[in-house]
Design a protein around this motif. Sequence first.
Motif, short mmCIF file in Angstrom:
data_model
loop_
_atom_site.label_atom_id
_atom_site.label_comp_id
_atom_site.label_asym_id
_atom_site.label_seq_id
_atom_site.Cartn_x
_atom_site.Cartn_y
_atom_site.Cartn_z
N ALA A 51 0.84 -1.20 0.00
CA ALA A 51 0.00 0.00 0.00
C ALA A 51 0.87 1.25 0.00
N GLU A 52 1.95 1.23 0.77
CA GLU A 52 2.87 2.37 0.82
C GLU A 52 3.55 2.57 -0.54
N ASN A 53 3.94 1.48 -1.18
CA ASN A 53 4.55 1.57 -2.52
C ASN A 53 3.55 2.14 -3.53
N ASP A 54 2.30 1.67 -3.45
CA ASP A 54 1.26 2.19 -4.34
C ASP A 54 1.03 3.68 -4.09
N TYR A 55 1.00 4.07 -2.82
CA TYR A 55 0.82 5.47 -2.45
C TYR A 55 1.97 6.31 -3.01
N ASP A 56 3.21 5.84 -2.82
CA ASP A 56 4.38 6.58 -3.32
C ASP A 56 4.33 6.72 -4.84
N ALA A 57 3.95 5.66 -5.54
CA ALA A 57 3.87 5.70 -7.00
C ALA A 57 2.79 6.69 -7.46
N LEU A 58 1.63 6.63 -6.81
CA LEU A 58 0.55 7.55 -7.17
C LEU A 58 0.90 9.00 -6.84
N ASN A 59 1.55 9.20 -5.70
CA ASN A 59 1.96 10.55 -5.30
C ASN A 59 2.97 11.11 -6.30
N GLU A 60 3.93 10.27 -6.72
CA GLU A 60 4.93 10.70 -7.69
C GLU A 60 4.26 11.05 -9.03
N LYS A 61 3.31 10.23 -9.44
CA LYS A 61 2.56 10.48 -10.67
C LYS A 61 1.77 11.79 -10.57
N TYR A 62 1.14 12.02 -9.43
CA TYR A 62 0.39 13.25 -9.18
C TYR A 62 1.31 14.46 -9.27
N LEU A 63 2.47 14.39 -8.63
CA LEU A 63 3.41 15.51 -8.66
C LEU A 63 3.91 15.78 -10.08
N ARG A 64 4.14 14.73 -10.85
CA ARG A 64 4.59 14.88 -12.23
C ARG A 64 3.50 15.57 -13.06
N VAL A 65 2.27 15.14 -12.92
CA VAL A 65 1.15 15.74 -13.66
C VAL A 65 0.98 17.20 -13.25
N LEU A 66 1.11 17.48 -11.96
CA LEU A 66 0.99 18.84 -11.46
C LEU A 66 2.09 19.73 -12.07
N ALA A 67 3.31 19.23 -12.14
CA ALA A 67 4.42 19.99 -12.72
C ALA A 67 4.19 20.21 -14.22
N GLU A 68 3.70 19.19 -14.92
CA GLU A 68 3.41 19.34 -16.34
C GLU A 68 2.32 20.37 -16.58
N TYR A 69 1.30 20.37 -15.75
CA TYR A 69 0.23 21.36 -15.87
C TYR A 69 0.77 22.77 -15.62
N ASP A 70 1.61 22.92 -14.61
CA ASP A 70 2.19 24.22 -14.30
C ASP A 70 3.03 24.71 -15.48
N ASN A 71 3.84 23.84 -16.07
CA ASN A 71 4.64 24.21 -17.24
C ASN A 71 3.74 24.59 -18.42
N PHE A 72 2.66 23.84 -18.63
CA PHE A 72 1.70 24.15 -19.69
C PHE A 72 1.07 25.52 -19.48
N ARG A 73 0.67 25.80 -18.26
CA ARG A 73 0.05 27.08 -17.94
C ARG A 73 1.03 28.24 -18.20
N LYS A 74 2.27 28.08 -17.76
CA LYS A 74 3.27 29.13 -17.98
C LYS A 74 3.56 29.32 -19.47
N ARG A 75 3.63 28.24 -20.21
CA ARG A 75 3.91 28.32 -21.65
C ARG A 75 2.78 29.04 -22.37
N THR A 76 1.53 28.72 -22.03
CA THR A 76 0.40 29.38 -22.70
C THR A 76 0.35 30.86 -22.35
N VAL A 77 0.71 31.23 -21.14
CA VAL A 77 0.75 32.65 -20.76
C VAL A 77 1.81 33.36 -21.60
#
Length: 163
Positions: free
Chosen positions: A24-50
């Motif tokens: 469960a901890e491994n699954d949590y870490d994997a999902l958290n890492e995926k979430y952080l990656r998606v969040l960073a990609e969204y932030d980069n997308f937002r900055k690029r469009t601005v």
Amino acid sequence: MNVAKKKTKEEAPEKVQEQAEAAAENDYDALNEKYLRVLAEYDNFRKRTVRERESIYPEAKAAVVKEFLPLLDNLERALAAANEGESLCEGVKMVLKQMKDILKNLGVEEIKTVGEEFNPNLHNAVMHVEDPSLGENVVAAEMQKGYTIGGRVIRFAMVSVAN
């Protein structure tokens, strides 16, 4: 022997629980890492469009102004060649002044040329002249005016360079 079997039976559920927690901890870490990656990609997308949105207006403005520049050149040539009557000359002068005012309001500036040091980022050298009265690499004459808008060259000045 019964006692030994009871111990292993009691330890088995604990091991299973520990393994389940680790999974469960491994699954949590994997999902958290995926979430952080998606969040960073969204932030980069937002900055690029601005950035893209902010760059569209100056580019469109420069393209429009570039279309007006041949008109400005022709008005200046007509004024230089006008020998026919005072009214024609005055009319052309008024149109030329109006055109220059419009360009000034849009932030268009002429590139300084004659007497200035040659700058390949602003000037397009089309001729070379020998003139001892001018220094090395100095603009001797201007064949066509150059213009900038917001510090960005929209047309290079066509010049002849001395020495």
